[in-house]
Motif scaffolding. Structure first.
Motif, PDB file in Angstrom:
ATOM      1  N   HIS A   1     -97.729 -61.131 -38.564  1.00 42.04           N
ATOM      2  CA  HIS A   1     -98.343 -62.036 -37.586  1.00 42.04           C
ATOM      3  C   HIS A   1     -97.330 -63.108 -37.221  1.00 42.04           C
ATOM      4  CE1 HIS A   1    -102.102 -60.125 -38.552  1.00 42.04           C
ATOM      5  NE2 HIS A   1    -102.692 -60.806 -37.600  1.00 42.04           N
TER       6      HIS A   1
ATOM      7  N   THR B   1    -111.994 -67.400 -31.532  1.00 43.62           N
ATOM      8  CA  THR B   1    -111.004 -68.407 -31.900  1.00 43.62           C
ATOM      9  C   THR B   1    -111.722 -69.707 -32.280  1.00 43.62           C
ATOM     10  OG1 THR B   1    -109.328 -67.439 -30.465  1.00 43.62           O
ATOM     11  CG2 THR B   1    -109.051 -69.764 -31.041  1.00 43.62           C
TER      12      THR B   1
ATOM     13  N   PHE C   1    -106.831 -61.743 -30.875  1.00 40.81           N
ATOM     14  CA  PHE C   1    -106.110 -62.684 -31.733  1.00 40.81           C
ATOM     15  C   PHE C   1    -106.480 -64.091 -31.288  1.00 40.81           C
ATOM     16  CE2 PHE C   1    -103.116 -61.237 -28.448  1.00 40.81           C
ATOM     17  CZ  PHE C   1    -102.687 -62.424 -27.877  1.00 40.81           C
ATOM     18  N   ASP C   2    -105.924 -65.098 -31.952  1.00 38.84           N
ATOM     19  CA  ASP C   2    -106.305 -66.485 -31.679  1.00 38.84           C
ATOM     20  C   ASP C   2    -105.319 -67.168 -30.740  1.00 38.84           C
ATOM     21  OD1 ASP C   2    -108.673 -66.744 -33.422  1.00 38.84           O
ATOM     22  OD2 ASP C   2    -107.222 -66.261 -34.993  1.00 38.84           O
TER      23      ASP C   2
ATOM     24  N   GLU D   1    -100.655 -69.870 -30.460  1.00 39.21           N
ATOM     25  CA  GLU D   1    -101.212 -68.559 -30.785  1.00 39.21           C
ATOM     26  C   GLU D   1    -100.791 -68.164 -32.191  1.00 39.21           C
ATOM     27  OE1 GLU D   1     -99.792 -65.513 -28.089  1.00 39.21           O
ATOM     28  OE2 GLU D   1     -99.901 -66.860 -26.360  1.00 39.21           O
TER      29      GLU D   1
ATOM     30  N   LYS E   1    -100.649 -64.185 -33.656  1.00 37.13           N
ATOM     31  CA  LYS E   1    -101.024 -62.840 -33.237  1.00 37.13           C
ATOM     32  C   LYS E   1    -100.182 -61.789 -33.951  1.00 37.13           C
ATOM     33  CE  LYS E   1     -98.147 -62.422 -29.109  1.00 37.13           C
ATOM     34  NZ  LYS E   1     -98.204 -62.218 -27.668  1.00 37.13           N
TER      35      LYS E   1
END
Length: 178
Positions: free
Chosen positions: A90, A2, A63-64, A79, A81
């Protein structure tokens, strides 16, 4: 991994263990957590969720997820994701501390994450799912150009709004409504 993101007022950076108390306080504030997932959880659940960010997300680059700070002070969580609310899509997820509400930070944060999704992740669209009574978040999404796609009735009665922001294919940039 991330990455760190910056806006005019915010810094989005990966969580560090020292963020646990701020994370738990955010998720335990019912003014905030009433709009998250299935609503407020136990403190123990929120602590476990915090540590899963490290083991189930960061370690495997799933994911971030970001801690959101303004002037070095924790003001939220964000987030982007994968989601099956729109197959293969997403989803943008964010929550701000109550003290950060009403100052345009949600708009700034959502724009930054959408820009990251389009420019870095190469997404064609970003989606958001918002509880129908959460008019503040719906307004933020509409302000930056999200369109209501459909309603998703939940098993226990409430309705979730599914909203989408598409990247214009001709220019590869996001059109925002002022």
């Amino acid at each position: 991994m991330t990455p760190e993101l910056r806006t005019d007022r915010l810094v989005l950076e990966p969580y560090v263990p020292a963020d646990e108390e701020d994370f738990v306080a955010l998720f335990q504030d019912t003014r905030v957590s009433q709009w998250m997932g299935d609503g407020p959880e136990s403190e123990e659940s929120d602590r476990a969720l915090f540590w899963r960010v490290f083991t189930h997300v960061y370690e495997v680059n799933k994911f971030d997820v970001w801690a959101v700070r303004e002037n070095g002070v924790y003001v939220g969580h964000a987030e982007i994701k994968p989601t099956e609310v729109v197959p293969g899509g997403h989803e943008l997820i964010y929550a701000l501390t109550h003290a950060a509400w009403g100052r345009g930070l949600g708009t700034e944060l959502a724009e930054a994450i959408c820009d990251y999704g389009f420019e870095t992740l190469g997404l064609d669209a970003v989606h958001a799912t918002i509880a129908e009574p959460n008019t503040g978040s719906i307004a933020v999404m509409e302000k930056i150009g999200f369109l209501h796609v459909r309603d998703k009735p939940e098993e226990d009665g409430p309705v979730t709004k599914v909203m989408t922001l598409k990247r214009p294919s001709a220019l590869g940039i996001v059109h925002r409504v002022s």
